[in-house]
Write a protein that holds these residues in place. Structure first.
Motif, PDB file in Angstrom:
ATOM      1  N   ALA A  65       2.562  -4.701   8.189  1.00  0.00           N
ATOM      2  CA  ALA A  65       3.020  -5.616   7.951  1.00  0.00           C
ATOM      3  C   ALA A  65       1.868  -6.435   7.070  1.00  0.00           C
ATOM      4  CB  ALA A  65       3.025  -7.303   8.400  1.00  0.00           C
ATOM      5  N   PHE A  66       1.487  -6.924   5.771  1.00  0.00           N
ATOM      6  CA  PHE A  66       0.284  -6.818   4.751  1.00  0.00           C
ATOM      7  C   PHE A  66       0.059  -9.120   4.457  1.00  0.00           C
ATOM      8  CE2 PHE A  66      -2.204  -8.704   0.865  1.00  0.00           C
ATOM      9  CZ  PHE A  66      -3.401  -7.978   0.952  1.00  0.00           C
ATOM     10  N   ILE A  67      -1.276  -8.952   5.617  1.00  0.00           N
ATOM     11  CA  ILE A  67      -1.804 -10.680   5.993  1.00  0.00           C
ATOM     12  C   ILE A  67      -3.131 -10.665   5.374  1.00  0.00           C
ATOM     13  CG2 ILE A  67      -2.687 -11.981   7.227  1.00  0.00           C
ATOM     14  CD1 ILE A  67      -1.146  -9.880   9.521  1.00  0.00           C
ATOM     15  N   ALA A  68      -3.453 -11.264   4.370  1.00  0.00           N
ATOM     16  CA  ALA A  68      -4.279 -11.642   2.980  1.00  0.00           C
ATOM     17  C   ALA A  68      -4.825 -12.751   4.034  1.00  0.00           C
ATOM     18  CB  ALA A  68      -3.823 -13.033   2.349  1.00  0.00           C
ATOM     19  N   GLN A  69      -5.982 -12.492   3.188  1.00  0.00           N
ATOM     20  CA  GLN A  69      -7.666 -12.609   4.385  1.00  0.00           C
ATOM     21  C   GLN A  69      -7.070 -14.786   4.228  1.00  0.00           C
ATOM     22  OE1 GLN A  69     -10.576 -12.118   1.533  1.00  0.00           O
ATOM     23  NE2 GLN A  69     -11.466  -9.963   2.444  1.00  0.00           N
ATOM     24  N   GLY A  70      -7.570 -15.501   5.106  1.00  0.00           N
ATOM     25  CA  GLY A  70      -7.389 -16.317   5.755  1.00  0.00           C
ATOM     26  C   GLY A  70      -5.873 -17.087   6.050  1.00  0.00           C
ATOM     27  N   GLU A 102      -2.040  -0.543  -1.460  1.00  0.00           N
ATOM     28  CA  GLU A 102      -3.269   0.197  -0.861  1.00  0.00           C
ATOM     29  C   GLU A 102      -4.368   0.007   0.071  1.00  0.00           C
ATOM     30  OE1 GLU A 102      -5.218  -0.448  -4.916  1.00  0.00           O
ATOM     31  OE2 GLU A 102      -4.045   0.769  -6.158  1.00  0.00           O
ATOM     32  N   HIS A 103      -4.601   1.286   0.828  1.00  0.00           N
ATOM     33  CA  HIS A 103      -5.777   1.189   1.537  1.00  0.00           C
ATOM     34  C   HIS A 103      -6.213   2.449   1.617  1.00  0.00           C
ATOM     35  CE1 HIS A 103      -3.416   3.212   5.176  1.00  0.00           C
ATOM     36  NE2 HIS A 103      -2.520   2.618   4.554  1.00  0.00           N
ATOM     37  N   PRO A 104      -7.374   2.830   2.586  1.00  0.00           N
ATOM     38  CA  PRO A 104      -8.075   4.001   2.250  1.00  0.00           C
ATOM     39  C   PRO A 104      -7.397   4.869   3.482  1.00  0.00           C
ATOM     40  CG  PRO A 104      -9.219   2.068   3.305  1.00  0.00           C
ATOM     41  CD  PRO A 104      -8.128   1.687   2.897  1.00  0.00           C
ATOM     42  N   GLY A 105      -6.735   4.424   3.779  1.00  0.00           N
ATOM     43  CA  GLY A 105      -5.770   5.335   4.946  1.00  0.00           C
ATOM     44  C   GLY A 105      -6.659   6.396   6.025  1.00  0.00           C
ATOM     45  N   GLY A 106      -6.983   7.164   6.618  1.00  0.00           N
ATOM     46  CA  GLY A 106      -7.252   7.526   7.723  1.00  0.00           C
ATOM     47  C   GLY A 106      -7.304   7.036   9.099  1.00  0.00           C
ATOM     48  N   GLU A 107      -8.120   7.227   9.628  1.00  0.00           N
ATOM     49  CA  GLU A 107      -8.036   6.635  10.997  1.00  0.00           C
ATOM     50  C   GLU A 107      -8.123   5.133  10.435  1.00  0.00           C
ATOM     51  OE1 GLU A 107      -7.910   7.633  14.059  1.00  0.00           O
ATOM     52  OE2 GLU A 107      -7.106   9.709  12.564  1.00  0.00           O
ATOM     53  N   PRO A 108      -7.496   4.237  11.896  1.00  0.00           N
ATOM     54  CA  PRO A 108      -7.316   2.630  11.192  1.00  0.00           C
ATOM     55  C   PRO A 108      -8.447   1.626  11.604  1.00  0.00           C
ATOM     56  CG  PRO A 108      -5.300   3.320  12.543  1.00  0.00           C
ATOM     57  CD  PRO A 108      -6.059   4.212  12.209  1.00  0.00           C
ATOM     58  N   ALA A 115      -6.777  -4.021   2.927  1.00  0.00           N
ATOM     59  CA  ALA A 115      -6.066  -3.084   2.479  1.00  0.00           C
ATOM     60  C   ALA A 115      -6.110  -4.074   0.835  1.00  0.00           C
ATOM     61  CB  ALA A 115      -4.748  -3.191   2.788  1.00  0.00           C
ATOM     62  N   THR A 116      -4.978  -4.098   0.207  1.00  0.00           N
ATOM     63  CA  THR A 116      -4.869  -4.638  -1.230  1.00  0.00           C
ATOM     64  C   THR A 116      -3.258  -4.543  -1.492  1.00  0.00           C
ATOM     65  OG1 THR A 116      -7.372  -3.752  -2.375  1.00  0.00           O
ATOM     66  CG2 THR A 116      -5.866  -5.221  -3.550  1.00  0.00           C
ATOM     67  N   LEU A 117      -2.947  -5.680  -2.017  1.00  0.00           N
ATOM     68  CA  LEU A 117      -1.621  -5.476  -2.323  1.00  0.00           C
ATOM     69  C   LEU A 117      -1.816  -6.061  -3.269  1.00  0.00           C
ATOM     70  CD1 LEU A 117       1.425  -7.464  -0.717  1.00  0.00           C
ATOM     71  CD2 LEU A 117       0.533  -7.956  -2.810  1.00  0.00           C
ATOM     72  N   GLU A 174      -6.212  -9.816  -1.610  1.00  0.00           N
ATOM     73  CA  GLU A 174      -7.168  -8.945  -0.287  1.00  0.00           C
ATOM     74  C   GLU A 174      -6.462  -9.276   1.055  1.00  0.00           C
ATOM     75  OE1 GLU A 174      -9.215  -6.619  -1.226  1.00  0.00           O
ATOM     76  OE2 GLU A 174      -9.215  -6.371  -3.543  1.00  0.00           O
ATOM     77  N   GLY A 175      -6.500  -8.286   2.098  1.00  0.00           N
ATOM     78  CA  GLY A 175      -6.114  -8.559   3.490  1.00  0.00           C
ATOM     79  C   GLY A 175      -6.272  -7.466   4.270  1.00  0.00           C
TER      80      GLY A 175
END
Length: 172
Positions: free
Chosen positions: A70-75, A132-138, A150-152, A165-166
């Motif tokens: 799930a993508f959760i936006a800032q705030g 989009e997120h940086p990948g690798g370890e969370p 991440a960015t949606l 952003e979130g």
């Protein structure tokens, strides 16, 4: 900026002049980010697609329950986007967004749960969402879930695009 120019024009037309301040001004402040308007705009007069937060009952009726992200936006506390996928290398994941009070189902361009966790492109006939997120370890873990900053990005036919952003949180 437009409001300042309008105020100055009114003052000049009224025969007034702005007050001069001889005190040195402080360091230049960073430009303020405009808030997202209810129609998805950011104050520049351009309408953009606006995603609405969803509760579990809304997106669980549109996509299968199970492991997903799930993508959760800032705030926000509720997601703007939710996706699930079977642990299969043959079946594409499904995502859901809520736009204009309707839940829209999107299909991932990859297959399986690992592809959904990696983000990427989810689309329908008129909407495309890219996670989009940086990948690798969370970045962190909490009670059976892990997430990345991440960015949606959303693009909608005839309605432009928007970006949020979130965090992208995955787990069972």
């Amino acid at each position: 900026m437009r409001i300042f120019a309008l105020v100055m024009a009114v003052l000049v037309a009224a025969g007034c002049s702005p007050i001069e301040n001889d005190e040195p001004s402080g360091p230049a402040e960073e430009e303020e980010v405009l808030p997202v308007e209810p129609d998805g705009g950011i104050g520049d007069g351009i309408s953009r697609p606006y995603l609405m937060p969803m509760v579990y009952d809304e997106f669980s009726q549109a996509i299968e329950a199970g492991a997903g992200c799930a993508f959760i936006a800032q705030g926000n506390k509720d997601p703007l986007f939710a996706a699930t996928a079977p642990d299969s290398d043959k079946i594409a994941g499904k995502g859901a967004i809520k736009i204009n009070d309707f839940v829209v189902v999107l299909t991932h361009n990859g297959v399986g749960l690992a592809q959904v966790e990696a983000g990427g492109v989810f689309s329908s006939e008129a909407v495309e969402v890219t996670i989009e997120h940086p990948g690798g370890e969370p970045s962190s873990e909490k009670e059976g879930a892990y997430f990345w900053p991440a960015t949606l990005k959303i693009s909608q036919d005839e309605a432009g695009s928007n970006m949020y952003e979130g965090i992208y949180e995955c787990g069972a």
